[in-house]
Design a protein around this motif. Structure first.
Motif, PDB file in Angstrom:
ATOM      1  N   PHE A 157     -12.636  89.723  52.580  1.00 42.82           N
ATOM      2  CA  PHE A 157     -12.465  88.392  53.160  1.00 42.82           C
ATOM      3  C   PHE A 157     -13.428  88.215  54.349  1.00 42.82           C
ATOM      4  CE2 PHE A 157      -8.383  89.291  51.142  1.00 42.82           C
ATOM      5  CZ  PHE A 157      -8.159  88.128  50.425  1.00 42.82           C
ATOM      6  N   GLU A 209      -2.706  92.052  44.846  1.00 40.02           N
ATOM      7  CA  GLU A 209      -2.948  90.897  43.971  1.00 40.02           C
ATOM      8  C   GLU A 209      -2.165  89.685  44.483  1.00 40.02           C
ATOM      9  OE1 GLU A 209      -2.082  91.778  39.942  1.00 40.02           O
ATOM     10  OE2 GLU A 209      -3.545  93.412  39.802  1.00 40.02           O
ATOM     11  N   GLY A 210      -2.809  88.567  44.352  1.00 40.40           N
ATOM     12  CA  GLY A 210      -2.151  87.330  44.738  1.00 40.40           C
ATOM     13  C   GLY A 210      -2.268  86.996  46.213  1.00 40.40           C
ATOM     14  N   LEU A 211      -3.032  87.839  47.007  1.00 39.79           N
ATOM     15  CA  LEU A 211      -3.198  87.525  48.435  1.00 39.79           C
ATOM     16  C   LEU A 211      -4.054  86.296  48.575  1.00 39.79           C
ATOM     17  CD1 LEU A 211      -2.689  88.254  51.415  1.00 39.79           C
ATOM     18  CD2 LEU A 211      -4.723  89.703  51.304  1.00 39.79           C
ATOM     19  N   ASP A 212      -3.519  85.250  49.160  1.00 43.38           N
ATOM     20  CA  ASP A 212      -4.221  83.982  49.284  1.00 43.38           C
ATOM     21  C   ASP A 212      -5.240  84.048  50.421  1.00 43.38           C
ATOM     22  OD1 ASP A 212      -4.326  81.064  48.510  1.00 43.38           O
ATOM     23  OD2 ASP A 212      -3.928  80.954  50.681  1.00 43.38           O
ATOM     24  N   GLU A 213      -6.414  83.451  50.155  1.00 39.92           N
ATOM     25  CA  GLU A 213      -7.463  83.433  51.191  1.00 39.92           C
ATOM     26  C   GLU A 213      -7.019  82.649  52.402  1.00 39.92           C
ATOM     27  OE1 GLU A 213     -11.924  81.625  51.795  1.00 39.92           O
ATOM     28  OE2 GLU A 213     -11.454  82.507  49.833  1.00 39.92           O
ATOM     29  N   GLY A 214      -6.273  81.596  52.193  1.00 39.87           N
ATOM     30  CA  GLY A 214      -5.795  80.798  53.320  1.00 39.87           C
ATOM     31  C   GLY A 214      -4.887  81.610  54.231  1.00 39.87           C
ATOM     32  N   GLU A 215      -4.029  82.377  53.610  1.00 34.05           N
ATOM     33  CA  GLU A 215      -3.144  83.225  54.411  1.00 34.05           C
ATOM     34  C   GLU A 215      -3.948  84.275  55.184  1.00 34.05           C
ATOM     35  OE1 GLU A 215      -0.323  84.961  51.803  1.00 34.05           O
ATOM     36  OE2 GLU A 215       0.691  83.067  51.329  1.00 34.05           O
ATOM     37  N   ARG A 217      -7.135  84.052  56.099  1.00 37.30           N
ATOM     38  CA  ARG A 217      -7.875  83.388  57.184  1.00 37.30           C
ATOM     39  C   ARG A 217      -6.971  83.179  58.387  1.00 37.30           C
ATOM     40  NH1 ARG A 217     -12.408  80.253  57.700  1.00 37.30           N
ATOM     41  NH2 ARG A 217     -12.820  80.406  55.442  1.00 37.30           N
ATOM     42  N   GLU A 218      -5.778  82.706  58.117  1.00 35.22           N
ATOM     43  CA  GLU A 218      -4.831  82.445  59.215  1.00 35.22           C
ATOM     44  C   GLU A 218      -4.548  83.724  59.991  1.00 35.22           C
ATOM     45  OE1 GLU A 218      -0.270  80.753  59.874  1.00 35.22           O
ATOM     46  OE2 GLU A 218      -1.221  80.653  57.902  1.00 35.22           O
TER      47      GLU A 218
END
Length: 249
Positions: A157, A209-215, A217-218
């Motif tokens: 990321f 798996e399934g880790l959201d980029e938005g989360e 970034r936050e």
């Protein structure tokens, strides 16, 4: 009839009496004159003696007065020449305080001499690790300099970057932990709560798996925006020196 011899005898006796009277008067007058002369001489001698005595008295008075003047002059000179009695010196607490301070400064300077051959950066690395490092029993202190603009998590990321130059300290083993910070140059640092590379996901080599980029970034922005301001303690110079000797850059 023969003339009588009586009148002749009477005349001779009368002449003798007159001669005797005359001699007596003359003797008396001479005695008086001698007596007068003697009296006069005695009086003169007495006057001379009195004059001499007066002279002696005057001379004695003059000598006494002269001695008194000399004595007074000597006394005045003695008072002028005699040095003042030394004043009793009171204990100078300011000198004692200054001496104590000088001794303390000397001791501190002697201690600081232990670090005189090291750079400011090296001293800072050691002090930061002594204060914030998870483990002080390390085999080596590794220093990684990270320039501003470098992403916090470059592997999966690379979306949030450091806004300033930072330093990451770590031991030779993973269990030794790490400290990431930026220096303010005034004895304080900004600490970033970031793990070592490869330790972002609890020791897993990749994100779940399934880790959201938005989360993600936050989370990363939260690290950047919530650094901790810490004032670095000087620590013990001996301990600082030992850590400096373990630095690897």
């Amino acid at each position: 009839m023969k003339p009588s011899k009586l009148p002749y005898l009477y005349t001779v006796l009368l002449l003798l009496v007159l001669v005797l009277v005359g001699c007596t008067n003359s003797t008396n007058e001479k005695s008086k004159e001698d007596s007068s002369d003697t009296s006069t001489a005695s009086t003169s001698d007495q006057q001379d003696e009195e004059a001499n005595e007066n002279d002696q008295v005057d001379k004695t008075d003059d000598e006494s007065e002269s001695k008194r003047e000399v004595s007074a002059s000597a006394s005045n000179n003695s008072e002028e020449i005699t040095p003042d009695a030394p004043e009793t010196e009171e204990p100078n607490t300011s000198e004692e305080t200054t001496t104590d301070k000088d001794t303390t400064d000397t001791y501190e300077n002697e201690e600081n001499d232990l670090l005189a051959s090291y750079s400011v950066e090296e001293i800072e690395y050691a002090r930061v690790w002594l204060q914030l490092g998870p483990n002080h029993q390390i085999d080596g202190l590794y220093v990684r300099k990270i320039p501003a603009g470098t992403t916090l998590e470059p592997d999966y990321f690379p979306i949030v970057s450091y806004p300033e130059d930072v330093v990451q300290l770590s031991g030779s083993r993973i269990v030794d932990g790490s400290v990431t910070y930026s220096s303010n140059g005034d004895g304080s640092i900004n600490v970033y709560n970031v793990p070592l590379p490869g330790r972002w996901y609890g020791g897993a080599p990749s994100p779940p798996e399934g880790l959201d980029e938005g989360e993600m970034r936050e989370e990363l922005e939260n690290i950047i925006n919530n650094t901790e301001l810490v004032y670095v303690n000087p620590g013990e110079d001996d301990a600082v020196k030992k850590l400096i000797d373990l630095i690897n850059e």
